[in-house]
Design a protein around this motif. Structure first.
Motif, PDB file in Angstrom:
ATOM      1  N   THR A 150      16.134  69.920  95.921  1.00 40.58           N
ATOM      2  CA  THR A 150      15.872  68.541  96.367  1.00 40.58           C
ATOM      3  C   THR A 150      15.615  67.631  95.172  1.00 40.58           C
ATOM      4  O   THR A 150      15.951  66.446  95.208  1.00 40.58           O
ATOM      5  N   LYS A 151      15.024  68.158  94.096  1.00 42.11           N
ATOM      6  CA  LYS A 151      14.892  67.340  92.870  1.00 42.11           C
ATOM      7  C   LYS A 151      16.275  67.065  92.289  1.00 42.11           C
ATOM      8  O   LYS A 151      16.556  65.950  91.831  1.00 42.11           O
ATOM      9  N   ALA A 152      17.159  68.073  92.302  1.00 39.04           N
ATOM     10  CA  ALA A 152      18.523  67.853  91.798  1.00 39.04           C
ATOM     11  C   ALA A 152      19.209  66.767  92.629  1.00 39.04           C
ATOM     12  O   ALA A 152      19.876  65.879  92.080  1.00 39.04           O
ATOM     13  N   GLY A 153      19.018  66.842  93.946  1.00 44.77           N
ATOM     14  CA  GLY A 153      19.615  65.822  94.817  1.00 44.77           C
ATOM     15  C   GLY A 153      19.070  64.431  94.514  1.00 44.77           C
ATOM     16  O   GLY A 153      19.811  63.443  94.495  1.00 44.77           O
ATOM     17  N   SER A 154      17.772  64.355  94.222  1.00 44.81           N
ATOM     18  CA  SER A 154      17.187  63.041  93.919  1.00 44.81           C
ATOM     19  C   SER A 154      17.773  62.503  92.610  1.00 44.81           C
ATOM     20  O   SER A 154      18.056  61.306  92.491  1.00 44.81           O
ATOM     21  N   ASP A 155      18.003  63.380  91.625  1.00 47.92           N
ATOM     22  CA  ASP A 155      18.634  62.943  90.369  1.00 47.92           C
ATOM     23  C   ASP A 155      20.047  62.411  90.638  1.00 47.92           C
ATOM     24  O   ASP A 155      20.462  61.394  90.063  1.00 47.92           O
ATOM     25  N   MET A 156      20.764  63.121  91.497  1.00 52.56           N
ATOM     26  CA  MET A 156      22.138  62.690  91.806  1.00 52.56           C
ATOM     27  C   MET A 156      22.146  61.323  92.470  1.00 52.56           C
ATOM     28  O   MET A 156      23.026  60.493  92.208  1.00 52.56           O
ATOM     29  N   LEU A 157      21.164  61.090  93.341  1.00 57.01           N
ATOM     30  CA  LEU A 157      21.073  59.764  93.966  1.00 57.01           C
ATOM     31  C   LEU A 157      20.854  58.701  92.890  1.00 57.01           C
ATOM     32  O   LEU A 157      21.524  57.663  92.877  1.00 57.01           O
ATOM     33  N   VAL A 158      19.950  58.960  91.955  1.00 55.14           N
ATOM     34  CA  VAL A 158      19.668  57.976  90.896  1.00 55.14           C
ATOM     35  C   VAL A 158      20.940  57.711  90.077  1.00 55.14           C
ATOM     36  O   VAL A 158      21.313  56.559  89.828  1.00 55.14           O
ATOM     37  N   ARG A 159      21.626  58.779  89.693  1.00 56.97           N
ATOM     38  CA  ARG A 159      22.857  58.615  88.900  1.00 56.97           C
ATOM     39  C   ARG A 159      23.892  57.791  89.666  1.00 56.97           C
ATOM     40  O   ARG A 159      24.579  56.945  89.091  1.00 56.97           O
ATOM     41  N   ALA A 160      24.017  58.049  90.980  1.00 50.51           N
ATOM     42  CA  ALA A 160      25.005  57.311  91.776  1.00 50.51           C
ATOM     43  C   ALA A 160      24.622  55.842  91.908  1.00 50.51           C
ATOM     44  O   ALA A 160      25.489  54.960  91.873  1.00 50.51           O
ATOM     45  N   TRP A 161      23.341  55.573  92.052  1.00 47.36           N
ATOM     46  CA  TRP A 161      22.902  54.166  92.193  1.00 47.36           C
ATOM     47  C   TRP A 161      23.099  53.399  90.876  1.00 47.36           C
ATOM     48  O   TRP A 161      23.363  52.219  90.867  1.00 47.36           O
ATOM     49  N   VAL A 162      22.978  54.125  89.754  1.00 53.95           N
ATOM     50  CA  VAL A 162      23.261  53.497  88.454  1.00 53.95           C
ATOM     51  C   VAL A 162      24.743  53.146  88.373  1.00 53.95           C
ATOM     52  O   VAL A 162      25.134  52.020  88.065  1.00 53.95           O
ATOM     53  N   ARG A 163      25.566  54.133  88.683  1.00 55.19           N
ATOM     54  CA  ARG A 163      27.007  53.927  88.510  1.00 55.19           C
ATOM     55  C   ARG A 163      27.589  52.969  89.551  1.00 55.19           C
ATOM     56  O   ARG A 163      28.374  52.089  89.228  1.00 55.19           O
ATOM     57  N   SER A 164      27.215  53.156  90.809  1.00 55.30           N
ATOM     58  CA  SER A 164      27.862  52.369  91.865  1.00 55.30           C
ATOM     59  C   SER A 164      27.252  50.988  92.052  1.00 55.30           C
ATOM     60  O   SER A 164      27.955  50.050  92.396  1.00 55.30           O
ATOM     61  N   PHE A 165      25.939  50.893  91.839  1.00 57.55           N
ATOM     62  CA  PHE A 165      25.282  49.605  92.117  1.00 57.55           C
ATOM     63  C   PHE A 165      24.719  48.953  90.863  1.00 57.55           C
ATOM     64  O   PHE A 165      24.145  47.873  90.935  1.00 57.55           O
ATOM     65  N   GLY A 166      24.829  49.648  89.728  1.00 54.87           N
ATOM     66  CA  GLY A 166      24.370  49.040  88.471  1.00 54.87           C
ATOM     67  C   GLY A 166      22.869  48.837  88.386  1.00 54.87           C
ATOM     68  O   GLY A 166      22.406  47.953  87.664  1.00 54.87           O
ATOM     69  N   ILE A 167      22.096  49.658  89.084  1.00 56.16           N
ATOM     70  CA  ILE A 167      20.636  49.489  88.970  1.00 56.16           C
ATOM     71  C   ILE A 167      20.198  49.847  87.548  1.00 56.16           C
ATOM     72  O   ILE A 167      20.872  50.597  86.841  1.00 56.16           O
ATOM     73  N   HIS A 168      19.059  49.286  87.164  1.00 54.02           N
ATOM     74  CA  HIS A 168      18.531  49.481  85.812  1.00 54.02           C
ATOM     75  C   HIS A 168      17.553  50.666  85.879  1.00 54.02           C
ATOM     76  O   HIS A 168      16.404  50.509  86.280  1.00 54.02           O
ATOM     77  N   ALA A 169      18.068  51.864  85.565  1.00 53.76           N
ATOM     78  CA  ALA A 169      17.228  53.069  85.730  1.00 53.76           C
ATOM     79  C   ALA A 169      17.421  54.036  84.579  1.00 53.76           C
ATOM     80  O   ALA A 169      18.507  54.123  83.989  1.00 53.76           O
ATOM     81  N   THR A 170      16.358  54.776  84.265  1.00 58.40           N
ATOM     82  CA  THR A 170      16.428  55.910  83.352  1.00 58.40           C
ATOM     83  C   THR A 170      15.877  57.122  84.094  1.00 58.40           C
ATOM     84  O   THR A 170      15.169  56.976  85.112  1.00 58.40           O
ATOM     85  N   LEU A 171      16.199  58.313  83.574  1.00 53.88           N
ATOM     86  CA  LEU A 171      15.823  59.560  84.257  1.00 53.88           C
ATOM     87  C   LEU A 171      15.345  60.541  83.196  1.00 53.88           C
ATOM     88  O   LEU A 171      15.950  60.620  82.132  1.00 53.88           O
ATOM     89  N   SER A 172      14.272  61.259  83.478  1.00 50.68           N
ATOM     90  CA  SER A 172      13.863  62.310  82.534  1.00 50.68           C
ATOM     91  C   SER A 172      13.652  63.628  83.266  1.00 50.68           C
ATOM     92  O   SER A 172      13.151  63.665  84.399  1.00 50.68           O
ATOM     93  N   ASN A 173      14.033  64.698  82.599  1.00 51.58           N
ATOM     94  CA  ASN A 173      13.839  66.059  83.121  1.00 51.58           C
ATOM     95  C   ASN A 173      12.918  66.781  82.151  1.00 51.58           C
ATOM     96  O   ASN A 173      13.275  67.001  80.995  1.00 51.58           O
ATOM     97  N   CYS A 174      11.738  67.125  82.633  1.00 46.70           N
ATOM     98  CA  CYS A 174      10.711  67.699  81.766  1.00 46.70           C
ATOM     99  C   CYS A 174      10.474  69.176  82.103  1.00 46.70           C
ATOM    100  O   CYS A 174      10.718  69.622  83.223  1.00 46.70           O
ATOM    101  N   SER A 175       9.964  69.890  81.140  1.00 49.94           N
ATOM    102  CA  SER A 175       9.615  71.302  81.338  1.00 49.94           C
ATOM    103  C   SER A 175       8.218  71.413  81.964  1.00 49.94           C
ATOM    104  O   SER A 175       7.608  70.414  82.347  1.00 49.94           O
ATOM    105  N   ASN A 176       7.685  72.641  82.028  1.00 48.51           N
ATOM    106  CA  ASN A 176       6.411  72.896  82.725  1.00 48.51           C
ATOM    107  C   ASN A 176       5.226  72.214  82.047  1.00 48.51           C
ATOM    108  O   ASN A 176       4.970  72.449  80.869  1.00 48.51           O
ATOM    109  N   ASN A 177       4.496  71.430  82.823  1.00 46.69           N
ATOM    110  CA  ASN A 177       3.312  70.720  82.300  1.00 46.69           C
ATOM    111  C   ASN A 177       2.046  71.528  82.540  1.00 46.69           C
ATOM    112  O   ASN A 177       1.927  72.250  83.534  1.00 46.69           O
ATOM    113  N   TYR A 178       1.060  71.357  81.635  1.00 46.10           N
ATOM    114  CA  TYR A 178      -0.283  71.873  81.884  1.00 46.10           C
ATOM    115  C   TYR A 178      -1.271  70.829  81.375  1.00 46.10           C
ATOM    116  O   TYR A 178      -0.920  69.941  80.593  1.00 46.10           O
TER     117      TYR A 178
END
Ligand code: NAD
Ligand code: TDX
Length: 331
Positions: A150-178
């Motif tokens: 579901t996180k992968a799906g949410s990333d795909m939605l963000v990427r599609a909204w950037v490409r198709s609608f030109g929204i101003h967005a950045t995305l980060s994928n982080c490793s395990n936090n403590y």
């Protein structure tokens, strides 16, 4: 800047609120959080008079629209975040991670507001234990669990909204936090609070699985670096070269807490358990000049152990329920 932080009563979001108030005192902070089981209001209690707190669901389009309209940037942390829970009941993961992110995207599109979407390295699946490779922004998506898919799906939605609608967005994928304020269902705080409660720590399987640990404050400094200097539409991987297998991390916790190195139980392994995650953060370091402050896991863990030792009231009320739920599935 008017900053809308979703999921600000959870682990990373609450640390992000504190980080923002400390380092950017002129920013106006609003938190939108549904206060699910994963939230802890005590995490924000000391700063409640410095923020606007709204209890609500990120999938509530009207509530999201009203808040996004009044913001300059949305930093989107809210998610169902625990793999083990996603194996028992995936439905809230689909609701929050997919429908919730869709709802945020539609609001930022309508109001032309900047978005930073927080995601995880788990979208790339796992690496072999003996593979020298690390994840890069070009790695293929290959998620294993209902959480990571579901996180992968949410990333795909963000990427599609950037490409198709030109929204101003950045995305980060982080490793395990403590670090402080992490829910005690997660590996490191579960084991620290086990020791503090006189319970033997619990290691899934043999403990050979590798995670790439980063202190939560380094994750959050990286997020602000990306918001300030990142290019719209770009994807940044966040990590601090903290690869360790679970057994080593547990033995380090035991050593720091004055317990014998073998004072733990092996318990039922996680279904579909990802073997290894590892992040190549060179794009973030080279292009944006970010560096982590916590490079010594031993020192970071010692600070985290002190935090849980000094803040028992923050977690003791939840401990029995968390352990009872794990016991039901032999973990
Ligand atoms: P968490 O579970 O501690 O906190 C999640 C917060 O989101 C909680 O306060 C919860 O109440 C809120 N929330 C959940 N559903 C909601 C909804 N429908 N509407 C509004 N609020 C809702 O999670 P975390 O560990 O702080 O993770 C934050 C983000 O960082 C997530 O997007 C996660 O995928 C990502 N991430 C986490 C890690 C990690 O190691 N914890 C690593 C990489 C990425
Ligand atoms: O009791 C335990 N014993 C154990 O051996 C628990 C709770 C976990 N583990 C293992 C499983 C993992 O290999 O420790 C490792 C870490 O487990 P989690 O803390 O559940 O984290 P993980 O599944 O790796 O996912 C985390 O990092 C990526 C966050 O929960 C996600 O939100 C994030 O996306």
């Amino acid at each position: 800047m008017r900053v809308l932080i979703t999921g600000g009563a959870g682990f990373i979001g609450a640390n992000f609120v504190h980080h923002t108030l400390e380092h950017r005192p002129d920013d106006e902070v609003t938190v939108l959080d549904a206060l699910t089981y994963a939230a802890n209001e005590a995490s924000l209690a000391p700063v409640m008079d410095r923020i606007r707190f709204v209890r609500g669901d990120i999938a509530d389009a009207a509530a999201v629209d009203a808040l996004v309209k009044q913001s300059d940037v949305v930093v989107h942390f809210a998610a169902e975040s625990h793999n083990d829970n996603s194996l028992r009941d995936p439905s809230p993961f689909v609701h929050t991670n997919l429908v919730g992110t869709f709802t945020i995207l539609e609001a930022v599109r309508r109001h032309s507001v900047r978005l930073h979407h927080i995601s995880t390295d788990e979208v790339y699946g796992d690496l072999e234990l003996d593979d020298p490779a690390k994840f890069t922004p070009d790695s293929q998506y290959n998620p294993s669990s209902p959480y990571s898919s579901t996180k992968a799906g949410s990333d795909m939605l963000v990427r599609a909204w950037v490409r198709s609608f030109g929204i101003h967005a950045t995305l980060s994928n982080c490793s395990n936090n403590y670090g402080p304020y992490q829910h005690i269902e997660k590996f490191i705080p579960r084991q620290i609070t086990n020791v503090l409660s006189g319970i033997r720590p619990k290691l899934y399987g043999a403990g050979a699985n590798v995670r790439d640990w980063i202190h939560v404050d380094d994750h959050n400094s990286a997020v602000w670096t990306i918001i300030d200097r990142g290019r719209s539409g770009e994807i940044y991987l966040i990590g601090a070269d903290g690869e360790r297998n679970n057994r080593d991390v547990l033995e380090l916790i035991l050593e720091l807490m004055g317990k014998p190195a073998d004072w733990y139980d092996h318990v039922t392994d996680r279904a579909g358990h990802d073997l290894r995650y590892a992040i190549d953060a060179s794009k973030l370091r080279d292009d944006l000049g970010w560096t982590p402050a916590f490079t010594d896991l031993r020192a970071g863990l010692a600070q985290t152990i002190s935090w849980y030792t000094d803040h028992r009231e923050w977690w003791t009320g939840h401990k029995d329920l968390v352990e009872a739920r794990y016991a039901e599935v032999g973990q």
